[in-house]
Design a protein around this motif. Sequence first.
Motif, PDB file in Angstrom:
ATOM      1  N   PHE A  15       1.903   3.143  -5.213  1.00 20.35           N
ATOM      2  CA  PHE A  15       1.661   3.052  -3.774  1.00 20.35           C
ATOM      3  C   PHE A  15       0.950   1.733  -3.446  1.00 20.35           C
ATOM      4  N   MET A  18       3.249  -1.393  -3.757  1.00 23.12           N
ATOM      5  CA  MET A  18       4.283  -1.466  -2.710  1.00 23.12           C
ATOM      6  C   MET A  18       5.544  -2.189  -3.208  1.00 23.12           C
ATOM      7  N   ASN A  19       5.942  -1.836  -4.396  1.00 27.96           N
ATOM      8  CA  ASN A  19       7.163  -2.388  -4.990  1.00 27.96           C
ATOM      9  C   ASN A  19       7.141  -3.930  -5.029  1.00 27.96           C
ATOM     10  N   HIS A  21       5.375  -5.929  -3.092  1.00 31.06           N
ATOM     11  CA  HIS A  21       5.094  -6.575  -1.813  1.00 31.06           C
ATOM     12  C   HIS A  21       3.678  -6.283  -1.310  1.00 31.06           C
ATOM     13  N   PHE A  24       1.773  -8.912   0.911  1.00 29.69           N
ATOM     14  CA  PHE A  24       2.263  -9.060   2.289  1.00 29.69           C
ATOM     15  C   PHE A  24       1.836  -7.867   3.153  1.00 29.69           C
ATOM     16  N   ILE A  25       2.034  -6.668   2.614  1.00 26.53           N
ATOM     17  CA  ILE A  25       1.781  -5.457   3.426  1.00 26.53           C
ATOM     18  C   ILE A  25       0.288  -5.257   3.649  1.00 26.53           C
ATOM     19  N   TRP A  26      -0.510  -5.300   2.583  1.00 23.82           N
ATOM     20  CA  TRP A  26      -1.944  -5.020   2.743  1.00 23.82           C
ATOM     21  C   TRP A  26      -2.648  -6.115   3.530  1.00 23.82           C
ATOM     22  N   SER A  27      -2.203  -7.378   3.359  1.00 28.71           N
ATOM     23  CA  SER A  27      -2.846  -8.449   4.143  1.00 28.71           C
ATOM     24  C   SER A  27      -2.539  -8.267   5.629  1.00 28.71           C
ATOM     25  N   SER A  28      -1.308  -7.837   5.972  1.00 24.50           N
ATOM     26  CA  SER A  28      -0.956  -7.608   7.390  1.00 24.50           C
ATOM     27  C   SER A  28      -1.849  -6.530   7.991  1.00 24.50           C
ATOM     28  N   TYR A  29      -1.941  -5.399   7.290  1.00 29.58           N
ATOM     29  CA  TYR A  29      -2.758  -4.285   7.803  1.00 29.58           C
ATOM     30  C   TYR A  29      -4.234  -4.692   7.875  1.00 29.58           C
ATOM     31  N   ILE A  31      -5.536  -7.738   8.249  1.00 29.66           N
ATOM     32  CA  ILE A  31      -5.778  -8.685   9.352  1.00 29.66           C
ATOM     33  C   ILE A  31      -5.816  -7.936  10.685  1.00 29.66           C
ATOM     34  N   VAL A  32      -4.841  -7.043  10.903  1.00 25.69           N
ATOM     35  CA  VAL A  32      -4.771  -6.313  12.183  1.00 25.69           C
ATOM     36  C   VAL A  32      -6.048  -5.489  12.390  1.00 25.69           C
ATOM     37  N   ILE A  33      -6.465  -4.740  11.373  1.00 31.60           N
ATOM     38  CA  ILE A  33      -7.652  -3.882  11.523  1.00 31.60           C
ATOM     39  C   ILE A  33      -8.908  -4.742  11.725  1.00 31.60           C
ATOM     40  N   VAL A  35      -9.158  -7.874  12.927  1.00 33.92           N
ATOM     41  CA  VAL A  35      -9.152  -8.572  14.227  1.00 33.92           C
ATOM     42  C   VAL A  35      -9.418  -7.589  15.381  1.00 33.92           C
TER      43      VAL A  35
END
Lengths: 79, 257
Positions: A15, A18-19, A21, A24-29, A31-33, A35
Amino acid sequence: MQIEDKISMHAFMEFIEMNGHAAFIWSSYGIVIFVLIWLFIVGVQFQTKSETKLSQLNPRPRHRSGVRSERKTGKQNEA
Amino acid sequence: MLNRFANPIRFLRLADQIQPWAAILTLVLFAAGLYFALFNSPPDYQQGETVRIMYIHVPSAWMALFCYTLLAITSGVAMIWKHPLANLAGRATAPIGATFTFLALITGSIWGKPMWGTWWVWDARLTSMFILFFLYLGYIALQDAFDNAEGGSKAAAILALVGFINVPIIKFSVDWWNTLHQPASVIKFSGPAIHSTMLTPLLLTALAFKGYYVWLFLINMRGEIAEARCRALQVSQIQNAQVAKVATSDARDAHAD
């Protein structure tokens, strides 16, 4: 028991990875949380600072943004 | 309806009632959205696990457009009807919209790298979103760029109204021009072309972002209303001081005569 632990640990690692990735996925989440929390804190600080400044300029007993005190003043004026 | 909430006291009273509900809804929807997005939705058959970025990227982009539309509406209302809260509503919305635009650009860029092989391309969708970010920054900068607060508000409102032309350009850019960006798959005339297992987290996060907007908008509005009152009090204090000064000098002149 040990095999079950290994399976659940393996599932957890799968999990997190993320295969391939994960970055990419954890940095996106992340950054959003980060900010959105930062923007919220800035908003609350702005509100607190503005209301403190207002209460210093207009030293009357106030409820939050002055709703209660102005409601009373309004009623007094009407009377 | 508009006139009813032109009164800041009435608006704040209503905000008092809405704010706790907005907070609860935001937190519950965001928790549910994250659960479905990360744990309870399948990987895409083409994009694999990276499709999970969609659940925060797409709602951010929707919020960027939603906030700019509100900015244009409040600017129009402020300019035409001189509604006392319209300009303050614009000021309260602009930083939230700018932040969501920034998040849409950043998460889009991060999603683009594994899918397109590049962080950025100057195509119509990405460039028009980039312009939207600068329109927000321009609006925020113009508000406080003038000594006269009214002049700043007017200039910012004009920019918001002129810049609104960018909103339909962003929406239809993927249909009008060749682009790496995928076409609309949720908001389209023939209905959503996305499976319910993916639509659920997407809508939950979108609703959570809407709730977040309402919650933070009300907090920002409290701050803006208090700031506006401070400005009015400072102006009246300066005017009173000037009147007192004139009266004192008149009295001194009369005494000298």
